[in-house]
Scaffold this motif. Structure first.
Motif, PDB file in Angstrom:
ATOM      1  N   ARG A   1      -2.912  30.676  30.109  1.00 36.78           N
ATOM      2  CA  ARG A   1      -3.666  31.879  29.731  1.00 36.78           C
ATOM      3  C   ARG A   1      -2.994  32.606  28.560  1.00 36.78           C
ATOM      4  O   ARG A   1      -3.664  33.037  27.605  1.00 36.78           O
ATOM      5  N   ILE A   2      -1.682  32.749  28.638  1.00 36.44           N
ATOM      6  CA  ILE A   2      -0.949  33.424  27.558  1.00 36.44           C
ATOM      7  C   ILE A   2      -1.073  32.629  26.261  1.00 36.44           C
ATOM      8  O   ILE A   2      -1.398  33.176  25.202  1.00 36.44           O
ATOM      9  N   PHE A   3      -0.822  31.327  26.331  1.00 33.60           N
ATOM     10  CA  PHE A   3      -0.893  30.473  25.139  1.00 33.60           C
ATOM     11  C   PHE A   3      -2.286  30.519  24.530  1.00 33.60           C
ATOM     12  O   PHE A   3      -2.441  30.659  23.309  1.00 33.60           O
ATOM     13  N   ASN A   4      -3.297  30.416  25.369  1.00 37.13           N
ATOM     14  CA  ASN A   4      -4.674  30.400  24.875  1.00 37.13           C
ATOM     15  C   ASN A   4      -5.064  31.730  24.241  1.00 37.13           C
ATOM     16  O   ASN A   4      -5.725  31.756  23.201  1.00 37.13           O
ATOM     17  N   ALA A   5      -4.630  32.833  24.836  1.00 30.23           N
ATOM     18  CA  ALA A   5      -4.914  34.153  24.255  1.00 30.23           C
ATOM     19  C   ALA A   5      -4.205  34.319  22.920  1.00 30.23           C
ATOM     20  O   ALA A   5      -4.743  34.902  21.972  1.00 30.23           O
ATOM     21  N   TRP A   6      -3.017  33.784  22.827  1.00 31.79           N
ATOM     22  CA  TRP A   6      -2.203  33.915  21.633  1.00 31.79           C
ATOM     23  C   TRP A   6      -2.703  33.040  20.490  1.00 31.79           C
ATOM     24  O   TRP A   6      -2.690  33.441  19.329  1.00 31.79           O
ATOM     25  N   THR A   7      -3.174  31.809  20.831  1.00 34.88           N
ATOM     26  CA  THR A   7      -3.521  30.834  19.788  1.00 34.88           C
ATOM     27  C   THR A   7      -5.013  30.610  19.612  1.00 34.88           C
ATOM     28  O   THR A   7      -5.425  30.009  18.621  1.00 34.88           O
ATOM     29  N   GLY A   8      -5.817  31.050  20.584  1.00 36.66           N
ATOM     30  CA  GLY A   8      -7.244  30.770  20.524  1.00 36.66           C
ATOM     31  C   GLY A   8      -7.598  29.374  21.007  1.00 36.66           C
ATOM     32  O   GLY A   8      -8.744  28.949  20.903  1.00 36.66           O
ATOM     33  N   HIS A   9      -6.624  28.638  21.522  1.00 36.21           N
ATOM     34  CA  HIS A   9      -6.880  27.311  22.077  1.00 36.21           C
ATOM     35  C   HIS A   9      -7.392  27.442  23.508  1.00 36.21           C
ATOM     36  O   HIS A   9      -7.502  28.541  24.049  1.00 36.21           O
ATOM     37  N   ASP A  10      -7.648  26.303  24.128  1.00 41.65           N
ATOM     38  CA  ASP A  10      -8.163  26.302  25.493  1.00 41.65           C
ATOM     39  C   ASP A  10      -7.465  25.228  26.325  1.00 41.65           C
ATOM     40  O   ASP A  10      -8.117  24.349  26.894  1.00 41.65           O
ATOM     41  N   LEU A  11      -6.141  25.296  26.375  1.00 46.48           N
ATOM     42  CA  LEU A  11      -5.381  24.329  27.184  1.00 46.48           C
ATOM     43  C   LEU A  11      -5.497  24.669  28.666  1.00 46.48           C
ATOM     44  O   LEU A  11      -5.573  25.841  29.042  1.00 46.48           O
ATOM     45  N   THR A  12      -5.477  23.626  29.475  1.00 46.92           N
ATOM     46  CA  THR A  12      -5.419  23.817  30.921  1.00 46.92           C
ATOM     47  C   THR A  12      -3.960  23.872  31.349  1.00 46.92           C
ATOM     48  O   THR A  12      -3.059  23.536  30.562  1.00 46.92           O
ATOM     49  N   ALA A  13      -3.726  24.248  32.586  1.00 42.10           N
ATOM     50  CA  ALA A  13      -2.361  24.242  33.123  1.00 42.10           C
ATOM     51  C   ALA A  13      -1.771  22.840  33.047  1.00 42.10           C
ATOM     52  O   ALA A  13      -0.602  22.664  32.699  1.00 42.10           O
TER      53      ALA A  13
END
Length: 109
Positions: A52-64
Motif C-alpha cells: 500500500r505504501i509503495f503503491n501510494a508513493w509510486t502509483g504502481h499496483d503491486l500486490t503483497a
C-alpha cells in the motif's frame, strides 16, 4: 540454545551433524516466527502494508506477493555479490515461505 544461552556440547554436536540447509531453515523459522514476527507483525499483513505504501508513493499496483518477490530479488542480487553471506540465504528461505502465505491470502492469483 538461544542468543541468551550459548550452545552446550550436545548442541555443538547436533549442529556439526546437521546439513547447512537445515540449519538455515531453522534460522529462517526463528526469524519469521519469532523476533521479526513480534517486531513487524504478521508477514502477510506487513507486506500488504508495504505494498500500500509503495503503491501510494509510486502509483504502481503491486500486490503483497509481488513485494515479497522483489525482496527475494534483492537477496538474489546480494548472494551474487557475496555468495557466502549466510543471512541472504536465510532471508531468501524466509521470504519463500512468506510468499507462499501471501499467495494463499491472495487466493492463489
Amino acid at each position: 540454545m538461544t542468543r541468551d544461552h550459548p550452545p552446550d556440547d550436545d548442541d555443538i554436536l547436533r549442529i556439526a551433524a546437521t546439513p547447512h540447509r537445515a540449519l538455515l531453515l531453522e534460522e529462517a523459522i526463528t526469524a519469521t516466527c519469532g523476533d521479526r514476527n513480534r517486531d513487524y507483525g504478521e508477514p502477510v499483513e506487513n507486506h500488504e502494508h508495504i505494498a500500500r505504501i509503495f503503491n501510494a508513493w509510486t502509483g504502481h499496483d503491486l500486490t503483497a506477493r509481488e513485494v515479497v518477490q522483489v525482496l527475494i530479488c534483492v537477496k538474489m542480487a546480494r548472494r551474487t555479490t557475496s555468495p557466502t553471506h549466510r543471512d541472504s540465504y536465510v532471508d531468501s528461505m524466509a521470504y519463500a515461505g512468506i510468499e507462499y502465505e501471501t499467495a494463499l491470502a491472495e487466493g492463489g492469483k
